[in-house]
Design a protein around this motif. Structure first.
Motif, short mmCIF file in Angstrom:
data_model
loop_
_atom_site.label_atom_id
_atom_site.label_comp_id
_atom_site.label_asym_id
_atom_site.label_seq_id
_atom_site.Cartn_x
_atom_site.Cartn_y
_atom_site.Cartn_z
N UNK A 157 -8.54 7.09 -3.97
CA UNK A 157 -8.95 5.97 -3.14
C UNK A 157 -8.95 4.71 -3.78
N UNK A 158 -9.44 4.87 -5.06
CA UNK A 158 -9.49 3.53 -5.78
C UNK A 158 -8.15 2.86 -6.05
N UNK A 159 -7.14 3.80 -6.20
CA UNK A 159 -5.84 3.52 -6.45
C UNK A 159 -5.14 2.66 -5.25
N UNK A 160 -5.46 3.36 -4.18
CA UNK A 160 -5.18 2.70 -2.97
C UNK A 160 -5.96 1.30 -2.52
N UNK A 161 -7.09 1.25 -3.26
CA UNK A 161 -8.20 0.09 -2.98
C UNK A 161 -7.51 -0.73 -4.05
N UNK A 162 -6.96 -0.63 -5.09
CA UNK A 162 -6.32 -1.46 -5.88
C UNK A 162 -5.22 -2.20 -5.29
N UNK A 163 -4.37 -1.29 -4.72
CA UNK A 163 -3.06 -1.85 -3.83
C UNK A 163 -3.57 -2.99 -2.86
N UNK A 164 -4.40 -2.52 -2.14
CA UNK A 164 -4.80 -3.27 -0.97
C UNK A 164 -5.61 -4.67 -1.60
N UNK A 165 -6.32 -4.65 -2.52
CA UNK A 165 -7.03 -5.72 -3.12
C UNK A 165 -5.93 -6.56 -3.78
N UNK A 166 -4.91 -6.02 -4.47
CA UNK A 166 -3.82 -6.75 -5.11
C UNK A 166 -3.19 -7.46 -4.20
N UNK A 167 -2.72 -6.75 -2.91
CA UNK A 167 -2.14 -7.58 -2.07
C UNK A 167 -2.94 -8.70 -1.41
#
Lengths: 245, 256, 586
Positions: free
Chosen positions: C364-374
Motif C-alpha cells: 500500500x505504501x509503495x502504491x501511495x509512493x507512486x500516487x504522491x510521486x505523480x
C-alpha cells in the motif's frame, strides 16, 4: 467559514499587466494538462489493480516507449511555449521611452526612486545612508544628479506606460514581487537587475518580499498604485517640488 | 533482452582446482594479480576464506579514488569561484566598466617548491612500487625477513622530508608575501592565493600524516598486505595532491 | 553493562547496528522536524497562541524553526534514513555480502552525523538562537552577523553542523560505492542487482560529487564571516548598520553562493528520493508477483535522473538574477528530467497492471509512493517554466510541490521499507490491521495537507511568512483572505501528524507482540532474505552465496504462486515451473 468560501478566496489575483494574460493562459494550460495527467495516471493505475489477473504479452514499445514519446512531445510543446513567453519578457530590455524607476530593498522596506527632471539617477553611497535623517538610500549631495531624485515608499505608476524597474538591494537578498503584475525578481546586493512591464489596470496592488531576508520578512511590503497619467504627473510634480525646496 | 533464468553454463560449472589452492583464499603466493569480488564468480563468499590476495588492496585503493574524486570537486568549486570573482567586473554609475582584480605576484620560491613536490612524487612512486616487487614479496611470504620494508623505508622517508620541505617552502612564500604587505584579506586575488595554497597545504599536511602512518606501519605491521595498502593509498593520495598542485600552480601563475 | 559490551553495542562496526542507529537518529530528527512544522502551522493561523514554556512565537523564532525544520528534515531524515539507514541494513545483504567495505569508516560516519545533529540543535541554546536564513542560507543574510538574531553564533554552529554532516555523508557514500562495486557475490552482475541497490548506488555517486562542493561553499562563507574576505559580499554592502569594507576592490557576489549551494542542493533532492524509487520498484514487483517491467529501462532511468540531477541547479535561480538565457537552458534540462521520471511511473503502472497484487501494508505504501510521486512530480514541469516561475517562485505552490515529493513520497518509501524489512530486523511482523489504518489516514492527511497549498500558492501566498494576519498595506488584504484555507491546512497537518502515532504504536506493539516472522514472509526474491545472510539466523553463516538470476522472478502455476529467489540454483528449481515464468523479451 465554510470550506467553499475558503476555496473561493484562494484564486488567482487580478491580472493587471500587459504580459500577464499570456502568462495566465500558459499557467492554466499547464495546470489543466497536469490535472489531466494526474487523473489519467490514477485511473490507469487503479483500473489495472481492479482488473482480474492476467499475464499479458506486453511489449515495451507499446507500454513504455510510445507513451513516453507522447509525454516528451507534450513537455516539449510546453517548454517551447514557455520559452517564447520568457524570451518576450526577459530577453530584451525596456523601450527607450519607458518610465525609469529604481527599486531598492532594505531590511524591511522597499524604496522607489524616480530620476527627476534630469532623467538620471544620482549617485548613492552606502556611507551616507541615514533613514532617520530622510536619506534611506544614501543619496550623495555632492552629485548634481541626485538633487532632483524623488524617493517614495510607495510605487506610483501611470497606467498603460511601460516601466523599467532597476532593482537593487542595500543589504541582503530580497524578492521583489507583485502578484497582480505577475512579476517577481530578486534584489541582489551589488547588482542592478532590470525588469520591465506595463500596468494595464488602475488600482492599488501589493508589493511583497518573497526571499527570506530577516525577521521582518513577512511585513516587508509596499503598495503599488497604478493611476491615470494625469494623476501620476501631478503626484510626481508635487513630490518634485517638495524635493527642490 | 534474453531470458536470464538460466545463467551461462560456464558461470555455474567453473572448475575450482582445490589442489592448486584455488579456493579464492590467500593461500597462493601474494603475487596473484587476480582480485576477486565484484560479482565475478570467484566463490569468495563462503564465509571462511578471504578473497584473492589483492582484494583488500583494491578495495582500499578504490575508496581512496572515490575520496579523491570528491576532493577534486571541492577544488573545482573553489577554482570556479576564482574565475567568477576574477571576471566579476561591473559597470559603475558613470557607465565605466570597472574590474578591480589585482593579481597577486607569485613569490619565486613557489617554483622551487613545485620542483620539490615533483621530486617527492617520484620518491613516493619508487617506494610504492618497491612494495610490490615480486621477488621481495616472495621472500617475505617464505619468511625470509622483511626486505620490502628495508627497501621502501628510505624512499618513504625521503618523501616525508621533501613533503615537509615543500610545506616549509610554502610557509616562506606566505611570509614573503606578508612582508610585502599582501595578506589574506588584502584583495580579492590574495584571498584566493592564500585560500588555494592554504587548503592545498592542509591536504599535504594530512598527506604527511598518512606518510608517517605508513612509516610507522612499515615497522609495526606484520601483514605484508596491510603494509602494501597503507603505502599504496598514501602514495596515490600524494600523487593526486602533486598533480593538483601542478594545476593550482598553473592557475596562480598563468591565469591570474 | 560493562564497558566492553557498551563499546560493542554502541560503537559497533557491524553494519546492522549502524543501520539501526542511523534509523533511530532519523526517527529522533523526524520527531523534532515534525513538531517544528506543526508549531509553524499553528503560529501561521493563530499568531497569538503562546508556546508553553516559551511564550509568544516571535518572527525570529518562526524563521529559526523554518531553518531547523528544513535542515533537520532534509539532511538528518531524508538523507540519512533511506541512504545510510536502510543502506546499511539491507544493501550488503542484497548484493550477497556480509559486510560493508569499510566498517570502521562506517561507524565513524555515523558518529560524525550524530555529532552534527547535536551541534545543529545546540544552536537553539546560544544567544540569538538558531539562524533565520532558512536551510539555503543565502548570503549576505548568512554572511553578516548583524543581519538578524541567530546569524552570529547560531549561524556558525549551523555551518559547522552541515560541514560535519557533509564529511560524514561523503565517507558513507564512498563506503557504499566501494561495497557495491567490490563486494558483490558470485553471479551478482550489474544487471542482476536489485533496483534498490541501483538507487543507493546512484545516490551515493551524487553525494560524492555534491557534498564536497557544499563543503567548499561553507569554507568560503566561513572566510567571509570571520576572515574579512569578500567571496559572497559585494563592496559597500550595508547590513543593519554594518558596512562591508572591501579591500582593494574586492567585490563578491551573493549569486555565487546560490550557484554553489544549488549545485549541491538539487542533487541532494535526488539523493533523498532515489532510494525510494528503488524500494518502490522492488516492492511493487514483489507484491504483484511480477518481474519489474523494463528492468533495464529502470536502471537506465535511475542513472539518467542522477546525471540530469546535477545539470539543472539553475532552476532554483530563475528569478534570482540569473542570466535569462541561462534560465532558458536550465529550463530545458529541468523539463528533460520529466522524461525518465515518466518512464519510471509507466514501468510501475505496467508492473502492477492486472496483477491482483496482495495488498500488504508495504505494498500500500509503495502504491501511495507512486500516487504522491505523480502528484508532486507533475507540478515540476510547471515550475520548470521560467515564465511561470516568475509568478510561482517562493509561493506555497513550490512548498506543495516539494513536500509532496520529498516529505510525502520519500517518507512513504521509508514506511514501505520499514513495513517490508521489519521482520528482517526484529524477527516479528508488524500488524497489518494497524498498518492499513496508518496508510489510509496518512494518505488522506497527506493530500488534505498539501493539495490546498497549491491553491494558496496560486493565490500568491509567499513562503517563510511568519504571519498572514495583521500585515499593513494591500498585502495585508491579500494575505488575510488566505487565512481560512490555511486554517484547513493546519487542521490537516495536525491530523496527518497524529496519524503517525498509529505507526509508532504499531512499531512498539509489534516489537513485543507481533507475530513471529517466517524466514521469507513476503516471498521475496532478493538476497537479504537468504537464510545465510539473515541477520537473525546465524546457523547457515558459512554457506557460500551465489546468484543465478535477476530479482523478481514470479510465476503463476497450477499449484499457486511460485517464486524463484535469486540464490536458488537452477538444478534445485522445479524445471516444470520454469516454462511458466515471464521470460518474454522486454
Amino acid at each position: 467559514m465554510s470550506i467553499v468560501s475558503a476555496l473561493h478566496a484562494a484564486r488567482l489575483p487580478v491580472d493587471a499587466s500587459a504580459h500577464g494574460p499570456a502568462l495566465d493562459r500558459q499557467l492554466l494550460l499547464s495546470l489543466w494538462i497536469v490535472l489531466a495527467l494526474f487523473t489519467l495516471a490514477h485511473v490507469i493505475l487503479l483500473g489495472g489493480l481492479a482488473a482480474r489477473r492476467h499475464h499479458p504479452q506486453k511489449s515495451v514499445w507499446q507500454i513504455e516507449y510510445l507513451p513516453l514519446v507522447a509525454l516528451a512531445a507534450l513537455f516539449a510543446v510546453l517548454t517551447i511555449r514557455a520559452e517564447r513567453l520568457w524570451a518576450a519578457t526577459r530577453y530584451t530590455g525596456a523601450s527607450l521611452t519607458a518610465l525609469q524607476v529604481e527599486v531598492t530593498g532594505v531590511q524591511f522596506a522597499w524604496y522607489f526612486r524616480y530620476p527627476g527632471v534630469d532623467g538620471t539617477f544620482g549617485r548613492v553611497r552606502p556611507e551616507l545612508v541615514a533613514p532617520g535623517e530622510g536619506n534611506p538610500l544614501g543619496l550623495d549631495p555632492a552629485d548634481s544628479h541626485s538633487a532632483d531624485d524623488v524617493v517614495s515608499s510607495q510605487l506610483m505608476l501611470p497606467v498603460g506606460r511601460e516601466v523599467d524597474l532597476a532593482i537593487r538591494s542595500q543589504d541582503v537578498i530580497h524578492g521583489f514581487s507583485v502578484p497582480e503584475m505577475r512579476l517577481k525578481q530578486n534584489a541582489v546586493p551589488g547588482e542592478t537587475i532590470h525588469i520591465h512591464f506595463t500596468p494595464t489596470k488602475t488600482g492599488t496592488y501589493a508589493i511583497l518580499c518573497t526571499q527570506v531576508c530577516g525577521l521582518g520578512h513577512y511585513r516587508m511590503n509596499a503598495n503599488l498604485r497604478v493611476v491615470t497619467p494625469e494623476e501620476f504627473d501631478s503626484w510626481l510634480a508635487a513630490r518634485e517640488k517638495a524635493v527642490q525646496r | 533482452m534474453p531470458a536470464i533464468i538460466t545463467p551461462h553454463k560456464t558461470d555455474r560449472d567453473r572448475k575450482r582446482h582445490v589442489e592448486d589452492h584455488d579456493n579464492g583464499a590467500g593461500r597462493r603466493p601474494p603475487t596473484d594479480k587476480r582480485t576477486g569480488g565484484g560479482g565475478d564468480n570467484d566463490g569468495w563468499s563462503d564465509g571462511q576464506s578471504r578473497r584473492g590476495p589483492h582484494e583488500r588492496l583494491n578495495r582500499y585503493r578504490m575508496g581512496i579514488f572515490f575520496a579523491l574524486a570528491s576532493d577534486l570537486m571541492f577544488f573545482v568549486a573553489i577554482v570556479s569561484t576564482f574565475f567568477v570573482n576574477q571576471s566579476a567586473g561591473h559597470i559603475d554609475v558613470y557607465n565605466h566598466y570597472v574590474n578591480d582584480w589585482f593579481p597577486t605576484v607569485i613569490p619565486p620560491i613557489l617554483w622551487l617548491n613545485t620542483a620539490v613536490l615533483l621530486i617527492s612524487s617520484v620518491t613516493m612512486e619508487i617506494a610504492r612500487r618497491t612494495m610490490f616487487h615480486e621477488n621481495d614479496v616472495m621472500d617475505e611470504w617464505l619468511g625470509l625477513g622483511k626486505p620490502i620494508t628495508r627497501r621502501a623505508l628510505p624512499w618513504l622517508s625521503a618523501t616525508i622530508v621533501l613533503g615537509l620541505l615543500f610545506l616549509a617552502g610554502q610557509w616562506v612564500a606566505w611570509k614573503q608575501l606578508a612582508m610585502q604587505g599582501v595578506f589574506f584579506r588584502s584583495s580579492q586575488s590574495s584571498h584566493f592565493f592564500y585560500l588555494i595554497t592554504g587548503v592545498h597545504a592542509f591536504h599535504l599536511f594530512l598527506g604527511i600524516g598518512a606518510l608517517l602512518a605508513a612509516f610507522v606501519g612499515l615497522y609495526v605491521s606484520r601483514q605484508l598486505e596491510t603494509r602494501q595498502i597503507i603505502v599504496d593509498c598514501a602514495g596515490w593520495y600524494w600523487h593526486a595532491m602533486g598533480l593538483l598542485w601542478i594545476f593550482l600552480f598553473t592557475l596562480l601563475v598563468f591565469f591570474q | 553493562m560493562t564497558l566492553t559490551s557498551l563499546r560493542r553495542r554502541v560503537f559497533s562496526t557491524d553494519h546492522h547496528v549502524i543501520g539501526v542507529e542511523y534509523l533511530l537518529l532519523a526517527l529522533t530528527a523526524v520527531v523534532i522536524g515534525t513538531t517544528l512544522s506543526l508549531l509553524m502551522r499553528i503560529h501561521l493561523v493563530w499568531p497569538d497562541w503562546q508556546l508553553p514554556l516559551h511564550g509568544p512565537i516571535l518572527p525570529e523564532d518562526y524563521l529559526a524553526m523554518v531553518t531547523i525544520h528544513g535542515t533537520v528534515m532534509l539532511f538528518f531524515v531524508l538523507t540519512t534514513a533511506p541512504q545510510a539507514g536502510f543502506g546499511n541494513l539491507i544493501l550488503p545483504a542484497q548484493i550477497g555480502s556480509r559486510r560493508m567495505a569499510f566498517p570502521v569508516l562506517n561507524a565513524m560516519s555515523f558518529w560524525l552525523t550524530a555529532v552534527a545533529l547535536v551541534v545543529l540543535l545546540s544552536s537553539t541554546f546560544v544567544p540569538g538562537g538558531s539562524p533565520i536564513s532558512g536551510w539555503t542560507a543565502y548570503p549576505p543574510l548568512s554572511a553578516v552577523a548583524s543581519a538578524g538574531p541567530g546569524q552570529a553564533m547560531g549561524m556558525d554552529l549551523w555551518l559547522a553542523s552541515i560541514a560535519l554532516f557533509g564529511i560524514a555523508a561523503t565517507i558513507s557514500s564512498i563506503n557504499t560505492l566501494v561495497t557495491i562495486i567490490k563486494l558483490r557475490c558470485d553471479g551478482m552482475t550489474w544487471e542482476r542487482m536489485p533496483l534498490t541497490v541501483w538507487g543507493w548506488f546512484t545516490a551515493a555517486l551524487l553525494s560524492v560529487i555534491a557534498f564536497s562542493v557544499l563543503l567548499a561553499a561553507i569554507l568560503l562563507l566561513f572566510c567571509d564571516r570571520h576572515a574579512g574576505t569578500s567571496f559572497f559580499l559585494p563592496a559597500g554592502d550595508l547590513v543593519n548598520g554594518t558596512l562591508h569594507v572591501a579591500h582593494k576592490g574586492a567585490n563578491g557576489s551573493p549569486l555565487l553562493w546560490l550557484h554553489l549551494f544549488w549545485f549541491f542542493g538539487h542533487p541532494e533532492v535526488y539523493i533523498a528520493i532515489l532510494p525510494g524509487f528503488g524500494v518502490t520498484s522492488m516492492l511493487l514487483a514483489n507484491f504483484s508477483f511480477r518481474r519489474v517491467f523494463g528492468y533495464r529501462i529502470m536502471i537506465a532511468t535511475t542513472l539518467l535522473i542522477g546525471l540530469l540531477g546535477i545539470l539543472l541547479w539553475g532552476h532554483h535561480m530563475f528569478v534570482a538574477g540569473l542570466n535569462p538565457f541561462a534560465a532558458s537552458a536550465f529550463s530545458v534540462t529541468t523539463m528533460a528530467i520529466a522524461v525518465p521520471a515518466s518512464a519510471k511511473v509507466l514501468s510501475w503502472i505496467a508492473t502492477t497492471w492486472r496483477s491482483r497484487p496482495s495488498y500488504k501494508t508495504a505494498m500500500l505504501f509503495s502504491l501511495g509512493f507512486v500516487s504522491l510521486f505523480i502528484a508532486g512530480g507533475l507540478t515540476g514541469p510547471i515550475l520548470a517554466q521560467p515564465i511561470l516561475d516568475e509568478y510561482l517562485h517562493n509561493t506555497f505552490f513550490v512548498v506543495a510541490h516539494f513536500h509532496l515529493i520529498m516529505a510525502m513520497a520519500a517518507v512513504f518509501g521509508l514506511y514501505a521499507a520499514t513495513y517490508y524489512w521489519f521482520p528482517l530486523m526484529t524477527g516479528r511482523m508488524m500488524s497489518e490491521r494497524l498498518g492499513r489504518w496508518h496508510f489510509w489516514l496518512t494518505l488522506v492527511g497527506a493530500y488534505a495537507t498539501f493539495l490546498p497549498m497549491h491553491l494558496t500558492g496560486l493565490a500568491g501566498e509567499p513562503r517563510h511568512y511568519a504571519q498572514l494576519a495583521g500585515i499593513p498595506n494591500a498585502a495585508g488584504v491579500m494575505l488575510a483572505r488566505l487565512v481560512p484555507l490555511n486554517r484547513f491546512i493546519t487542521y490537516s497537518a495536525l491530523f496527518l501528524a497524529t496519524a503517525q502515532l498509529v505507526f509508532l504504536w504499531n512499531v512498539v506493539r509489534s516489537l513485543r507482540r507481533g507475530a513471529v516472522a517466517t524466514e521469507n514472509p513476503w516471498m521475496a526474491t532478493t538476497l537479504e532474505w537468504h537464510p545465510a545472510l539473515h541477520p537473525r539466523h546465524s546457523a547457515a553463516m558459512g554457506e557460500p552465496i551465489a546468484v543465478h538470476r535477476q530479482p523478481c522472478q514470479y510465476a503463476a502455476t497450477p499449484s499457486g504462486e511460485t517464486f524463484l529467489p535469486q540464490w536458488v540454483p537452477d538444478t534445485l528449481a522445479d524445471t516444470t515451473t520454469e516454462a511458466a515464468f515471464d521470460t518474454k523479451p522486454e
